[in-house]
Scaffold this motif. Structure first.
Motif, PDB file in Angstrom:
ATOM      1  N   SER A   3       0.835  -1.197   0.000  1.00  0.00           N
ATOM      2  CA  SER A   3       0.000   0.000   0.000  1.00  0.00           C
ATOM      3  C   SER A   3       0.874   1.252   0.000  1.00  0.00           C
ATOM      4  CB  SER A   3      -0.912  -0.011   1.227  1.00  0.00           C
ATOM      5  OG  SER A   3      -1.771   1.093   1.218  1.00  0.00           O
ATOM      6  N   PHE A   4       0.481   2.233  -0.767  1.00  0.00           N
ATOM      7  CA  PHE A   4       1.202   3.499  -0.834  1.00  0.00           C
ATOM      8  C   PHE A   4       0.198   4.611  -1.127  1.00  0.00           C
ATOM      9  CE2 PHE A   4       1.614   1.077  -4.784  1.00  0.00           C
ATOM     10  CZ  PHE A   4       1.029   1.932  -5.719  1.00  0.00           C
ATOM     11  N   ASP A   5       0.658   5.864  -1.063  1.00  0.00           N
ATOM     12  CA  ASP A   5      -0.205   7.005  -1.347  1.00  0.00           C
ATOM     13  C   ASP A   5      -0.471   7.105  -2.841  1.00  0.00           C
ATOM     14  OD1 ASP A   5      -0.376   7.725   1.279  1.00  0.00           O
ATOM     15  OD2 ASP A   5       1.022   9.408   1.153  1.00  0.00           O
ATOM     16  N   ILE A   6      -1.707   7.357  -3.188  1.00  0.00           N
ATOM     17  CA  ILE A   6      -2.120   7.598  -4.567  1.00  0.00           C
ATOM     18  C   ILE A   6      -2.883   8.917  -4.574  1.00  0.00           C
ATOM     19  CG2 ILE A   6      -3.446   6.732  -6.532  1.00  0.00           C
ATOM     20  CD1 ILE A   6      -3.197   3.918  -5.202  1.00  0.00           C
ATOM     21  N   PHE A   7      -2.443   9.843  -5.415  1.00  0.00           N
ATOM     22  CA  PHE A   7      -3.098  11.147  -5.490  1.00  0.00           C
ATOM     23  C   PHE A   7      -3.938  11.213  -6.748  1.00  0.00           C
ATOM     24  CE2 PHE A   7      -3.124  15.724  -6.681  1.00  0.00           C
ATOM     25  CZ  PHE A   7      -3.817  16.196  -5.579  1.00  0.00           C
ATOM     26  N   LEU A   8      -5.215  11.497  -6.573  1.00  0.00           N
ATOM     27  CA  LEU A   8      -6.165  11.616  -7.668  1.00  0.00           C
ATOM     28  C   LEU A   8      -6.416  13.107  -7.886  1.00  0.00           C
ATOM     29  CD1 LEU A   8      -8.606   8.939  -6.217  1.00  0.00           C
ATOM     30  CD2 LEU A   8      -6.757   8.550  -7.873  1.00  0.00           C
ATOM     31  N   ALA A   9      -5.869  13.645  -8.959  1.00  0.00           N
ATOM     32  CA  ALA A   9      -5.948  15.084  -9.194  1.00  0.00           C
ATOM     33  C   ALA A   9      -7.276  15.456  -9.828  1.00  0.00           C
ATOM     34  CB  ALA A   9      -4.805  15.528 -10.105  1.00  0.00           C
ATOM     35  N   THR A  10      -7.735  16.662  -9.522  1.00  0.00           N
ATOM     36  CA  THR A  10      -8.910  17.226 -10.174  1.00  0.00           C
ATOM     37  C   THR A  10      -8.754  18.734 -10.228  1.00  0.00           C
ATOM     38  OG1 THR A  10     -11.334  17.191 -10.263  1.00  0.00           O
ATOM     39  CG2 THR A  10     -10.334  17.529  -8.097  1.00  0.00           C
ATOM     40  N   VAL A  11      -9.708  19.402 -10.835  1.00  0.00           N
ATOM     41  CA  VAL A  11      -9.671  20.859 -10.923  1.00  0.00           C
ATOM     42  C   VAL A  11      -9.936  21.455  -9.538  1.00  0.00           C
ATOM     43  CG1 VAL A  11     -10.816  22.864 -11.941  1.00  0.00           C
ATOM     44  CG2 VAL A  11     -10.450  20.816 -13.318  1.00  0.00           C
ATOM     45  N   PRO A  12      -9.120  22.393  -9.077  1.00  0.00           N
ATOM     46  CA  PRO A  12      -9.386  23.026  -7.780  1.00  0.00           C
ATOM     47  C   PRO A  12     -10.799  23.569  -7.712  1.00  0.00           C
ATOM     48  CG  PRO A  12      -7.215  23.654  -8.581  1.00  0.00           C
ATOM     49  CD  PRO A  12      -7.864  22.891  -9.696  1.00  0.00           C
ATOM     50  N   GLY A  13     -11.483  23.232  -6.631  1.00  0.00           N
ATOM     51  CA  GLY A  13     -12.880  23.594  -6.460  1.00  0.00           C
ATOM     52  C   GLY A  13     -13.818  22.422  -6.626  1.00  0.00           C
ATOM     53  N   LEU A  14     -13.311  21.324  -7.223  1.00  0.00           N
ATOM     54  CA  LEU A  14     -14.135  20.125  -7.417  1.00  0.00           C
ATOM     55  C   LEU A  14     -13.660  18.948  -6.563  1.00  0.00           C
ATOM     56  CD1 LEU A  14     -14.719  20.208 -11.287  1.00  0.00           C
ATOM     57  CD2 LEU A  14     -16.394  20.693  -9.488  1.00  0.00           C
ATOM     58  N   GLU A  15     -12.805  19.225  -5.589  1.00  0.00           N
ATOM     59  CA  GLU A  15     -12.281  18.149  -4.753  1.00  0.00           C
ATOM     60  C   GLU A  15     -13.388  17.388  -4.023  1.00  0.00           C
ATOM     61  OE1 GLU A  15      -9.065  21.430  -4.716  1.00  0.00           O
ATOM     62  OE2 GLU A  15     -11.253  21.320  -4.556  1.00  0.00           O
ATOM     63  N   HIS A  16     -14.384  18.108  -3.516  1.00  0.00           N
ATOM     64  CA  HIS A  16     -15.457  17.455  -2.750  1.00  0.00           C
ATOM     65  C   HIS A  16     -16.307  16.560  -3.643  1.00  0.00           C
ATOM     66  CE1 HIS A  16     -17.414  20.925  -4.537  1.00  0.00           C
ATOM     67  NE2 HIS A  16     -18.597  20.451  -4.202  1.00  0.00           N
ATOM     68  N   VAL A  17     -16.438  16.925  -4.914  1.00  0.00           N
ATOM     69  CA  VAL A  17     -17.203  16.093  -5.841  1.00  0.00           C
ATOM     70  C   VAL A  17     -16.435  14.807  -6.141  1.00  0.00           C
ATOM     71  CG1 VAL A  17     -18.368  16.011  -8.067  1.00  0.00           C
ATOM     72  CG2 VAL A  17     -18.198  18.182  -6.830  1.00  0.00           C
ATOM     73  N   LEU A  18     -15.134  14.935  -6.389  1.00  0.00           N
ATOM     74  CA  LEU A  18     -14.308  13.745  -6.618  1.00  0.00           C
ATOM     75  C   LEU A  18     -14.281  12.857  -5.375  1.00  0.00           C
ATOM     76  CD1 LEU A  18     -12.397  12.055  -8.348  1.00  0.00           C
ATOM     77  CD2 LEU A  18     -10.518  13.536  -7.601  1.00  0.00           C
TER      78      LEU A  18
END
Length: 378
Positions: A4-19
């Motif tokens: 297990s390791f960290d995985i970062f799922l990027a999105t447009v700033p402002g849509l983090e809560h939706v992702l």
């Protein structure tokens, strides 16, 4: 492979809560919303699944290691000892794939010159592993993201390659298109889950409606494209094939309606829907907003990304368009909900629709836009 390791799922700033909502629904472990995305804990299997299935993520970055370095000579030495062969597969050499490194550092670190750090790390990869170094980010097949924070050098790798908004079926686009990942996130933010009709009266090349139709059929987001992870040492073609084959699509009898005053983009939308495999669910027609008619059948969601002053045209010319849209919604679309993306609150208010309070602005095309929503129109 199961570590297990960290995985970062990027999105447009402002849509983090939706992702974050999508990631939780998909069953990924320990999701935490951070600036610009969501961090999860997982294995390479989760990296593959995230790339293939998440609709709101724009990139999937895997944390592959870290070490301490207090000066450039130490960075050079430790970069040469980094286990590049454990990360990069033989396909990188066999297919002459190009590598690029991006470095982000801060004042808390003694290594403060990002360009010099890039030079040391890229030279180490080339001389120790033999990989070719790309001339510019746009020519890179594989990208490493390096963050130097308080003298801690953290390595992540972009496992997606091209942005995940590139689903593989949109070849023709109109002016100022909405990215598929953003469209999917806005649909989710409007409460859309695939069980109602969707109408876009300024549909352009059809992005909102194609995403909505794919969601309705539960099509896999990344089914028609390749990924950077396929060139990594961790890649297991059989396991990835298993993820694809286990995915369940579903039948849908929903309908998706798109119109636009531009006849050419209607043709683009039809072609894109056909490539996506949803043309039988979608109906596109060249229509002015003022001539829009309510479709037969149940009510659903109207979602629209109209022109706004800094994006297309002059602001003063757009008030009539927004006003006409609002008139049609109030007169003909009772029972429907409305979602509108625009950078201009005055234009949104020109519709005279009963907007709910908006949330934080979202970065889009160098602007800050907001999602305006109504409850069911009455």
């Amino acid at each position: 492979m199961t570590a297990s390791f960290d995985i970062f799922l990027a999105t447009v700033p402002g849509l983090e809560h939706v992702l974050l909502n999508e990631v939780i629904e998909a069953g990924f472990q320990n999701p935490v919303a951070t600036g610009g995305g969501v961090t999860i804990q997982g294995s390479w299997h989760d990296v593959w699944r995230a790339n293939l299935t998440l609709r709101g993520a724009s990139k999937v970055l895997a944390r592959i290691g870290e070490f301490r370095a207090f000066h450039l000579a130490q960075l050079d030495k430790r970069s040469r000892k980094f286990p590049w062969a454990d990360i990069l597969g033989q396909d990188v050499i066999d297919n002459d794939l190009a590598i690029k490194v991006e470095v982000n550092t801060n004042k808390k670190s003694k290594i403060y010159h990002a360009g010099a750090a890039v030079e040391r790390i890229e030279r180490a990869i080339h001389e120790e592993f033999g990989a070719k170094i790309a001339q510019g980010l746009e020519n890179a097949d594989i990208v490493f993201k390096v963050r130097i924070d308080d003298n801690n050098v953290q390595f992540s790798i972009d496992t997606s390659g091209e942005g995940l908004h590139k689903r593989g079926h949109k070849q023709a686009m109109g002016k100022a298109p909405m990215r598929e990942t953003m469209a999917a996130s806005f649909l989710r933010a409007c409460g859309y889950s695939g069980n109602e009709p969707v109408l876009d009266p300024m549909c352009g090349s059809g992005t909102f409606l194609i995403e909505a139709a794919e969601i309705s059929r539960n099509f896999m987001a990344g089914r028609a494209r390749s990924f950077a992870f396929e060139a990594l040492a961790s890649y297991d073609a059989d396991a990835v094939r298993g993820i694809r084959e286990a995915w369940k699509i579903r039948a849908s009898d929903q309908r998706f309606y798109g119109s636009d005053r531009n006849v050419n983009v209607i043709g683009f939308a039809k072609d894109n829907a056909a490539r996506a495999g949803v043309c039988d669910l979608c109906h596109f027609a060249p229509t002015q907003v003022s001539n829009l008619e309510r479709p037969d059948g149940p009510a659903g969601l109207v979602i629209v990304n109209p022109p706004y002053g800094a994006r297309i045209g002059k602001k003063k010319d757009l008030f009539a368009l927004y006003g006409s849209f609002g008139d049609v919604m109030r007169e003909k679309f009772k029972g429907w909900r409305v979602g509108m993306i625009t950078s201009d609150t005055q234009l949104a208010e020109a519709t005279r629709l009963p907007w709910k309070p908006t949330e934080a602005p979202i970065a889009h095309g160098g602007l800050k836009v907001k999602l305006f929503q109504t409850d069911t129109l009455r």
